[in-house]
Design an enzyme around this catalytic site. Structure first.
Site, PDB file in Angstrom:
ATOM      1  N   SER A   1      -8.380 -14.520  -2.360  1.00  0.00           N
ATOM      2  CA  SER A   1      -8.669 -13.140  -2.735  1.00  0.00           C
ATOM      3  C   SER A   1     -10.097 -12.991  -3.241  1.00  0.00           C
ATOM      4  O   SER A   1     -10.694 -13.935  -3.772  1.00  0.00           O
ATOM      5  CB  SER A   1      -7.696 -12.669  -3.817  1.00  0.00           C
ATOM      6  OG  SER A   1      -8.004 -11.348  -4.241  1.00  0.00           O
TER       7      SER A   1
ATOM      8  N   HIS B   1       0.846  -1.196   0.000  1.00  0.00           N
ATOM      9  CA  HIS B   1       0.000   0.000   0.000  1.00  0.00           C
ATOM     10  C   HIS B   1       0.883   1.248   0.000  1.00  0.00           C
ATOM     11  O   HIS B   1       1.985   1.265   0.566  1.00  0.00           O
ATOM     12  CB  HIS B   1      -0.900   0.000   1.232  1.00  0.00           C
ATOM     13  CG  HIS B   1      -1.952   1.065   1.231  1.00  0.00           C
ATOM     14  ND1 HIS B   1      -1.813   2.249   1.932  1.00  0.00           N
ATOM     15  CD2 HIS B   1      -3.149   1.138   0.600  1.00  0.00           C
ATOM     16  CE1 HIS B   1      -2.889   2.996   1.746  1.00  0.00           C
ATOM     17  NE2 HIS B   1      -3.712   2.351   0.947  1.00  0.00           N
TER      18      HIS B   1
END
Length: 464
Positions: free
Chosen positions: A379, A178
């Protein structure tokens, strides 16, 4: 786990159906005014209302209530086209908790120390922290944590803890981490080693090994991503720990922070990858993502023995403080507590399974239509070829990087929404690529040849 039962001193409001506002929300508004824009189009900034209105003056434009009614109507309709970003907007308890908005709730300072004023929610906050401590397998008397303003604050706090424990440590983070991780490195003036990733977005452990050996004279502060932002890849904590051991790093020479913003509430119901029984230092999640909350928030958990490196006594608030922000939103712990209490582990496990199933459904449907698509294990992020039309991207609020876009299959996304998205995409692609006369782009370098549906790869890899 971490339960907290309090008697309510107010009658909960009737919960309005999702997507509808209580009719008395703006009682003085002229609800008959024409809407500002057709509801299914992407909303624009409110440029029509550039100035704050001054009471008592003649204003030629719409009233305050009308502006808000139109704004609410637009948001209500756009819920059905929210596919590209990790926010769970499917919850109905906002009406029940609405009476709390009349109070200013500030959880300043340490959550485990009583405020000098009564307008806080630290009791709810501690219940939430206990719940997550149990989920991530750390004893109640061994952890410290707080409800943050979001995943970025949790990352800033976790990296700061590592820096304070190992002042000359080097920060290691994959290139798919991130953006708050390199931000932390800049803010704290830390040396940053960026680790390569495999094609699915997971950390390249051989590159990590090589760079650890190059810097063996300095401690390692490692950011482990449990669900990368764009591809949803999960870095393997166990492989990273084994790599550190193989490179000769003892446990007092490394600190591991787990950025689990989206997947921290998913992975524990699939395997026990996130556990403080392993030598990790901190874990953070975003509360508004998989769980859902009307405002950004997060949860940060670390070891109690580490927190003294940050804690400072603040006489003004009669407390110590080791948080990033100091003053913190006292509403968010209540929203998190309410959601966790309403769903429980059984409800969350059902949400996880449904989202995983729907993500696989979307990926399979896209591939059957000859559209490049990839889905990582564990995911709910489906990566696909980037739509050629910007208006289509904006309509479905997709996030795009290079030649890729992605859909994040959150709990509020239904099969019907996915079917509508697929149907529109298939129709639009016929126009973009002129019924097959123009070839779609090859994105094998981004998502793998086995997932690419371009002319060169689809016949070899896409199964019927």
């Amino acid at each position: 786990m971490g339960s907290l039962l309090l008697e309510m001193e107010f009658e909960p409001s009737a919960i309005t159906p999702r997507g509808l506002a209580p009719p008395s929300l703006f009682p003085n508004g002229d609800n008959k005014r024409q809407k500002v824009e057709p509801p299914q189009r992407p909303r624009k900034n409110l440029q029509t209302y550039k100035t704050v209105m001054e009471p008592g003056l003649n204003n030629d434009g719409p009233s305050l209530d009308t502006i808000l009614v139109n704004y609410l109507d637009t948001l209500t309709q756009r819920v059905n086209f929210h596919l590209g970003y990790p926010v769970n907007i499917c919850y109905d308890h906002y009406a029940t908790l609405a009476p709390l908005l009349q109070f200013h709730l500030n959880n300043c300072g340490d959550p485990f120390i009583q405020n000098t004023v009564d307008f806080h929610s630290k009791d709810f906050e501690m219940a939430v922290l206990d719940w997550f401590a149990q989920l991530w397998e750390i004893e109640k008397d061994q952890y410290w944590g707080y409800v943050t303003n979001g995943g970025t604050e949790g990352n800033l706090h976790g990296i700061l803890l590592g820096r304070e424990l190992l002042p000359d440590g080097i920060l290691y983070a994959s290139k798919d981490s991130h953006y708050s991780i390199p931000k932390a490195a800049r803010m704290y003036r830390m040396d940053l080693e960026t680790i390569n990733t495999s094609i699915n977005g997971e950390m390249d452990y051989s590159d990590l090994r090589e760079k650890l050996l190059q810097n063996k004279d300095k401690p390692a502060i490692i950011n482990v991503t449990i669900g990368t932002t764009f591809k949803g890849a999960v870095d393997d904590v166990d492989i990273i720990l084994q790599t550190l051991k193989d490179c000769g790093y003892s446990e007092d020479m490394f600190y591991i922070h787990c950025d689990a913003a989206l997947c921290g509430l998913m992975v524990p119901f699939i395997n026990n990858m996130i556990s403080f029984k392993k030598p990790i230092g901190s874990v953070t999640i975003s509360g508004h993502k998989f769980l859902g909350c009307p405002m950004p928030c997060g949860v940060q958990i670390t070891r109690k023995s580490y927190i003294n490196n940050l804690s400072r006594n603040v006489e003004y608030i009669a407390s110590v403080d080791a948080t990033i922000s100091g003053s913190r939103n006292g509403l968010t712990p209540i929203f998190l507590w309410y959601s966790l209490s309403a769903k429980g582990q059984i409800g969350l496990k059902k949400d996880v399974k449904r989202c995983l199933d729907n993500a696989k459904y979307l990926k399979d449907c896209l591939q059957q239509e000859g559209i490049s698509a990839m889905l990582n294990e564990l995911s709910i992020i489906v990566v696909l070829e980037r739509p050629r039309d910007h208006e289509f991207v904006r309509r479905w609020q997709l996030s795009c990087v290079k030649d890729m876009a992605h859909v994040i299959v959150m709990p509020g996304i239904t099969r019907e929404m996915l079917d509508n998205f697929i149907s529109e995409l298939v129709q639009q692609r016929k126009q973009w690529y002129q019924g097959g006369r123009i070839e779609p782009p090859c994105i094998a370098d981004d998502i793998g040849a086995q997932n690419c549906a371009c002319y060169y790869h689809k016949s070899d890899y896409i199964s019927p």
